[in-house]
Design a protein around this motif. Structure first.
Motif, PDB file in Angstrom:
ATOM      1  N   GLU A 138       0.891  -1.067   0.177  1.00  0.00           N
ATOM      2  CA  GLU A 138      -0.033   0.198  -0.131  1.00  0.00           C
ATOM      3  C   GLU A 138       1.078   1.238   0.160  1.00  0.00           C
ATOM      4  N   SER A 139       1.919   1.007   0.688  1.00  0.00           N
ATOM      5  CA  SER A 139       2.479   2.196   1.009  1.00  0.00           C
ATOM      6  C   SER A 139       3.195   2.536  -0.299  1.00  0.00           C
TER       7      SER A 139
ATOM      8  N   GLY B  97       0.825   3.737  -3.668  1.00  0.00           N
ATOM      9  CA  GLY B  97      -0.156   4.925  -2.552  1.00  0.00           C
ATOM     10  C   GLY B  97      -1.675   3.971  -2.813  1.00  0.00           C
TER      11      GLY B  97
ATOM     12  N   THR C 226      -5.120   2.053  -1.420  1.00  0.00           N
ATOM     13  CA  THR C 226      -5.683   1.740   0.053  1.00  0.00           C
ATOM     14  C   THR C 226      -6.531   0.272   0.037  1.00  0.00           C
TER      15      THR C 226
END
Length: 408
Positions: free
Chosen positions: A348-349, A352, A354
């Protein structure tokens, strides 16, 4: 007897690791082991995720949903103390609390937003207190106070200390709706649509909203066994003097649990099919091994090896593929399940995006719960299917005649 099995095991290992084995046969054998390992790994991860969602449903979401609820058909309950007495006597009921629930519109300027207002007794209800500041929970006992979900507060553009107007329809004929101004004393954040739909007030404030002089409109129970909620509701409800609506969480939110269980059943069926396909490679491997080792089989038969022992040799050879694949698959599945939340958070990081939006779902991370029974079941299915895959090739090897085998 033990010596026969030991001899069969040694011969099976020799056939499986023989130097004269063709590369194609080795590839088929390795692919069967890899297929079983991959199937076991994937399904242990999938079942662990399903277990995680089930645990979150039971341990978190159902804290806000009453396990059993008795609600007045009209007006207030005349004998709520009778429900409390019966609940206290029932061995499977752990708590009982009074409640007043109504639907209202929140007016902010020219905008109206629908909301469900839950009137609670703070001293009886502690579940929602975990998701709001302690100051908000204490201030909720004040008159004309309300705690809103964060999503609802953001939509209305209000914060702690602001006043909001609640519009509640009158239950007595065609009268003008009642308007009550309440002070926002805090916000709670639970996750999902709950933050956009719920507001909490104390019982006195709830009575003023619906025009009730005294009493409550419902009693909610917590039970030890969630799946016995319907039975407990009937056992207590049939003893009441009031005309009440009997309700339980399986009727209101049971579709979530049924969906999880349905996915689990589908995954078990897919597990069997995937492992069955992988075990076809075991059949192919052993059939090709039988053809390749015909002369060896003939020599072993002339040395006194019986047909039954020959069957054991090829069964053990196929079981080795299944056992090795199941062991590696189980270990890989456990490791991947434990590291799955961290891996998805890293994904996710980097991307970007979710996976589980907190404003839609009541969880923001993939929950994982590894259960021993699932691991044992997956490994057992892989082992049993591997065993079944060896029966035909082993029987075919035992039917080979000595003369034909040596002369071939």
């Amino acid at each position: 007897m033990l010596a026969q099995w030991r001899l069969a095991w040694l011969l099976a290992r020799r056939f499986r690791r023989g130097r004269e084995r063709s590369r194609f046969l080795s590839f088929i054998s390795a692919s069967s082991t890899f297929g079983i390992a991959l199937g076991c790994m994937v399904f242990i991860v999938g079942l662990s995720v399903m277990n995680g969602f089930g645990e979150v449903l039971e341990e978190r979401f159902l804290k806000l949903v009453p396990h059993v609820e008795f609600r007045a058909v009209e007006g207030a309950l005349e004998y709520p103390e009778m429900i409390f007495d019966l609940a206290a006597q029932h061995p499977e009921v752990t708590a009982a609390r009074a409640s007043i629930r109504t639907q209202a519109l929140v007016q902010q300027g020219r905008e109206f937003v629908g909301v469900q207002v839950n009137g609670i007794a703070p001293e009886q209800t502690q579940a929602i207190a975990e998701y709001m500041p302690a100051t908000a929970w204490q201030a909720l006992q004040q008159p004309k106070s309300v705690v809103l979900g964060t999503g609802l507060a953001e939509k209305l553009g209000v914060s702690e200390g602001d006043n909001v107007r609640f519009v509640v329809a009158s239950e007595r004929g065609f009268q003008a709706p009642k308007r009550v101004n309440l002070e926002v004393v805090g916000l709670f954040r639970f996750g999902g649509q709950v933050d956009h739909q719920l507001a909490y007030v104390n019982l006195a404030t709830a009575r003023s909203l619906i025009g009730l002089e005294r009493g409550v409109t419902g009693v909610e129970l917590e039970v030890t066994d969630l799946f016995a909620a319907e039975r407990i509701a009937n056992e207590i409800g049939y003893q009441l003097r009031d005309y009440v609506y009997l309700d339980h969480w399986m009727r209101a939110q049971g579709h979530l649990y049924r969906d999880i269980q349905m996915v689990r059943v589908v995954m078990y069926l897919v597990l069997i099919l995937v492992l069955a396909v992988a075990c076809f490679n075991i059949v192919s491997t052993l059939v090709m091994t039988v053809q390749e080792k015909r002369r060896h089989i003939g020599i072993l038969r002339t040395m006194g090896l019986r047909r039954g022992s020959l069957v054991k040799v090829f069964m053990l050879q196929g079981i080795q593929n299944g056992a090795v694949g199941a062991c590696f698959g189980v270990l890989a599945g456990i490791v991947l399940s434990l590291s799955l939340p961290t891996l998805l958070a890293a994904l996710e990081s980097l991307s970007g995006s979710t996976l589980l939006a907190s404003d839609v779902y009541f969880v923001d991370r993939i929950p994982v719960l590894i259960q021993t029974v699932d691991i044992v079941l997956v490994a057992a299915v892989a082992f049993i299917l591997s065993l079944l895959a060896t029966l035909y090739p082993a029987w075919q090897a035992a039917r080979i005649e000595v003369v034909d085998a040596i002369s071939s």
